[in-house]
Design an enzyme around this catalytic site. Structure first.
Site, PDB file in Angstrom:
ATOM      1  CB  CYS A  13      -1.245  -0.160   1.157  1.00 46.58           C
ATOM      2  SG  CYS A  13      -1.915  -1.220   0.721  1.00 46.58           S
ATOM      3  N   GLY A  39      -0.548   0.418  -5.047  1.00 46.99           N
ATOM      4  CA  GLY A  39      -1.964  -0.367  -4.839  1.00 46.99           C
ATOM      5  C   GLY A  39      -3.022   1.051  -5.663  1.00 46.99           C
ATOM      6  CG  ASN A 114       2.915  -0.171   3.084  1.00 50.77           C
ATOM      7  OD1 ASN A 114       4.625   1.077   2.643  1.00 50.77           O
ATOM      8  ND2 ASN A 114       2.857  -0.659   2.538  1.00 50.77           N
ATOM      9  N   GLY A 115       1.751  -1.704   4.960  1.00 55.23           N
ATOM     10  CA  GLY A 115       2.713  -3.259   5.922  1.00 55.23           C
ATOM     11  C   GLY A 115       1.826  -4.387   6.321  1.00 55.23           C
ATOM     12  CE1 TYR A 254       7.448  -4.863 -10.437  1.00 61.25           C
ATOM     13  CE2 TYR A 254       6.261  -4.697  -8.269  1.00 61.25           C
ATOM     14  CZ  TYR A 254       6.540  -4.882 -10.112  1.00 61.25           C
ATOM     15  OH  TYR A 254       5.036  -4.968  -9.827  1.00 61.25           O
TER      16      TYR A 254
HETATM   17  P1  AMP Z   1       6.191 -13.503 -12.880  1.00 65.15           P
HETATM   18  O1  AMP Z   1       5.441 -13.574 -13.961  1.00 65.15           O
HETATM   19  O2  AMP Z   1       5.389 -14.017 -11.773  1.00 65.15           O
HETATM   20  O3  AMP Z   1       7.317 -14.203 -12.517  1.00 65.15           O
HETATM   21  O4  AMP Z   1       6.526 -12.180 -12.071  1.00 65.15           O
HETATM   22  C1  AMP Z   1       7.296 -11.641 -12.544  1.00 65.15           C
HETATM   23  C2  AMP Z   1       7.863  -9.618 -12.753  1.00 65.15           C
HETATM   24  O5  AMP Z   1       6.555  -9.214 -12.155  1.00 65.15           O
HETATM   25  C3  AMP Z   1       8.170  -9.351 -13.037  1.00 65.15           C
HETATM   26  O6  AMP Z   1       9.005  -8.285 -14.239  1.00 65.15           O
HETATM   27  C4  AMP Z   1       8.013  -8.434 -11.925  1.00 65.15           C
HETATM   28  O7  AMP Z   1       8.869  -6.905 -11.927  1.00 65.15           O
HETATM   29  C5  AMP Z   1       7.575  -7.952 -11.422  1.00 65.15           C
HETATM   30  N1  AMP Z   1       6.720  -8.311  -9.761  1.00 65.15           N
HETATM   31  C6  AMP Z   1       7.647  -8.628  -9.149  1.00 65.15           C
HETATM   32  N2  AMP Z   1       7.875  -8.946  -7.438  1.00 65.15           N
HETATM   33  C7  AMP Z   1       6.411  -8.243  -8.034  1.00 65.15           C
HETATM   34  C8  AMP Z   1       5.512  -7.818  -6.719  1.00 65.15           C
HETATM   35  N3  AMP Z   1       5.440  -8.077  -5.493  1.00 65.15           N
HETATM   36  N4  AMP Z   1       3.543  -6.648  -7.264  1.00 65.15           N
HETATM   37  C9  AMP Z   1       3.882  -6.667  -8.491  1.00 65.15           C
HETATM   38  N5  AMP Z   1       4.548  -7.443  -9.473  1.00 65.15           N
HETATM   39  C10 AMP Z   1       5.828  -8.274  -9.053  1.00 65.15           C
END
Ligand code: AMP
Length: 477
Positions: A13, A39, A114-115, A254
């Site tokens: 969040c 979010g 947030n958390g 990220y």
């Molecule tokens: P996946 O397709 O499940 O391997 O997700 C990888 C992609 O999700 C990468 O392009 C990351 O930039 C993105 N990503 C990684 N962690 C998160 C997160 N917690 N929330 C949203 N996107 C994420």
């Protein structure tokens, strides 16, 4: 089994608050707009006119929920706090939209969080045994109940009382009729900063929100710090037992926006350095370096600079689609990669391509993108990831799937390479990540990479065991 324990942490969040400004709710709207990346499922604002609190909240993006100027007439006063929230399936309901606002024996109070609180279920069970009735499935509501049952007299002492009972990750903003209080947990997992706009104080999850409203960045709120703002100004307290701070490394990898300053550094510069370090660790002969936009862009620039391989945009992103990962349903997520990204054939045709992203979670994105790049005519596709393998779920507020769904929890580097159908695959090492962040001066939470959880949680979930065989039938032989 109890819902709060079964659910993945879901408090990915953003929070924002302003005190002593005639356009408090309008500024909060702008602040939330800048924090939208934290979010996208729902958002809300609570304002105070000095005597009463007023609230407007709904499912949807900030611009949609607050798109009508008339709404701000129902949010009067010189103080306001706001929240943007992403939640996982099952809890994406309007009653869980924040800020939570309650009336209790001492007046009204609103809270934005947030958390993720790791001992939420234990406290909830206790409170329910004494007759508390919960209206939401959010761990945040526990704080409100603890506050209401505290015997302490001052708000500051009641908050200290309540928060001393909870463990985990929290950045919190409270608003009463006459005060705004900001608190960052002793580990300092999530970022939180303090700014000034003329005679007003502003608090935001990330500094990019201060930039948008032209507020001056004063400093980060320190781990374990409580800041109380009222008509007399600002006071700072450190009411909790001191621990070694463990800010979340994944905010750098990220989650945070590249233009923000968090944990003492600019996110863009850290990500670019991760890319340079990745090039030192995993060089490959290739014709072009391309990012997976937007998350891979700064690291790809760093990789290109360090390796001398030209940077190109081989994938174009449709910016009007939300983050694929943040769609609540699996079906939409799979569709999402295609509606979000399209290859530029003229850039990719007959090329040996290095493609950079920040992380692999389930492997779905990389697998689809490698195929997309090959279909566009690339000769070779080399995947480089600017963080170590994500092998463990986060319990402190980053939304990661169960351990069994994390491909690197149960698969070797070569198995992952074959699953995503890349010619080669290289992850940044843990040491490489730490040196990019300049971690000599600060301990970081790296639990998602190492499994070393700095705050213990009561018990692991069954589905957190890695599971063999989940990706096997799709791994290319
Ligand atoms: P996946 O397709 O499940 O391997 O997700 C990888 C992609 O999700 C990468 O392009 C990351 O930039 C993105 N990503 C990684 N962690 C998160 C997160 N917690 N929330 C949203 N996107 C994420």
């Amino acid at each position: 089994m109890e819902e709060m324990m079964m659910r993945r942490p879901e408090e990915e969040c953003g929070i924002f608050g302003v005190f002593n400004h005639p356009e408090a709710s309008n500024l909060t709207y702008l602040g939330l707009y800048a924090l939208q990346h934290r979010g996208q499922e729902s958002c809300g604002i609570v304002s105070s006119d000095g005597n009463n609190l007023h609230s407007h909240k709904s499912m949807g993006l900030v611009a949609d929920v607050f798109g009508n100027q008339e709404i701000f007439k129902s949010l009067p006063g010189k103080a306001a706090i706001g929240h943007v929230r992403y939640s996982t399936t099952g809890s994406s309901v309007i009653k869980n939209v924040q800020p939570i606002m309650v009336d209790y024996s001492r007046g009204s109070i609103a809270v934005a969080h947030n958390g993720n609180i790791v001992n939420a279920q234990i406290i909830k069970d206790e409170l329910e045994a004494y007759g508390s009735i919960f209206q939401t499935t959010m761990d945040t509501e526990i704080i409100v109940h603890l506050l209401a049952t505290s015997k302490a007299i001052s708000l500051q002492d009641r908050l200290t009382d309540a928060l001393s009972r909870i463990q985990g990750a929290y950045c919190l903003l409270f608003l009463t009729e006459t005060r705004m209080v900001a608190v960052r947990d002793p580990n300092g997992f999530r970022p939180l900063c303090l700014g000034r706009l003329g005679g007003s104080y502003v608090v935001a999850s990330e500094s990019c929100a201060l930039d948008l409203i032209d507020a001056e960045f004063i400093r980060e709120i320190a781990p374990g710090e409580m800041i109380v703002v009222d008509k007399n100004g600002m006071s700072s307290f450190f009411p909790f037992k001191k621990v070694d701070p463990t800010p979340c490394i994944f905010e750098f990898v990220y989650f945070a926006r590249p233009d923000s300053h968090i944990f003492g550094k600019n996110v863009y510069q850290v990500r670019k350095e991760q890319g340079r370090q990745l090039a030192r660790e995993h060089r490959v002969d290739a014709d072009i370096v391309i990012p997976i936009p937007d998350s891979g862009v700064p690291a790809a620039l760093g990789y290109a600079e360090e390796s001398g391989i030209p940077f190109e945009l081989g994938l174009i992103r449709n910016h009007y689609v939300g983050r694929t990962f943040i769609e609540p349903q699996q079906a939409i997520r799979h569709f999402g990669v295609k509606i979000k990204l399209n290859p530029v054939r003229e850039v990719l045709k007959d090329k040996r391509v290095v493609v950079i992203d920040d992380s692999i979670v389930r492997g779905t994105t990389s697998r689809k993108i490698v195929k997309m790049i090959r279909n566009a005519g690339a000769r070779e596709v080399h995947v480089r990831i600017s963080s170590p393998p994500t092998s463990y779920p986060c319990y402190y507020g980053i939304d990661t799937p169960n351990r069994k769904e994390l491909i690197s929890s149960s698969h070797s580097l070569d198995e992952i390479r074959r699953y995503i159908t890349a010619d080669s695959l290289g992850y940044l090492s843990e040491e490489g990540l730490m040196s990019s962040v300049g971690a000599e001066n600060a301990g970081f939470c790296t639990a998602c990479f190492t499994g070393g959880y700095p705050v213990k949680f009561p018990r692991l979930l069954d589905q957190d065991e890695p599971q063999m065989g989940l990706f096997e039938k799709e791994i290319e032989k």
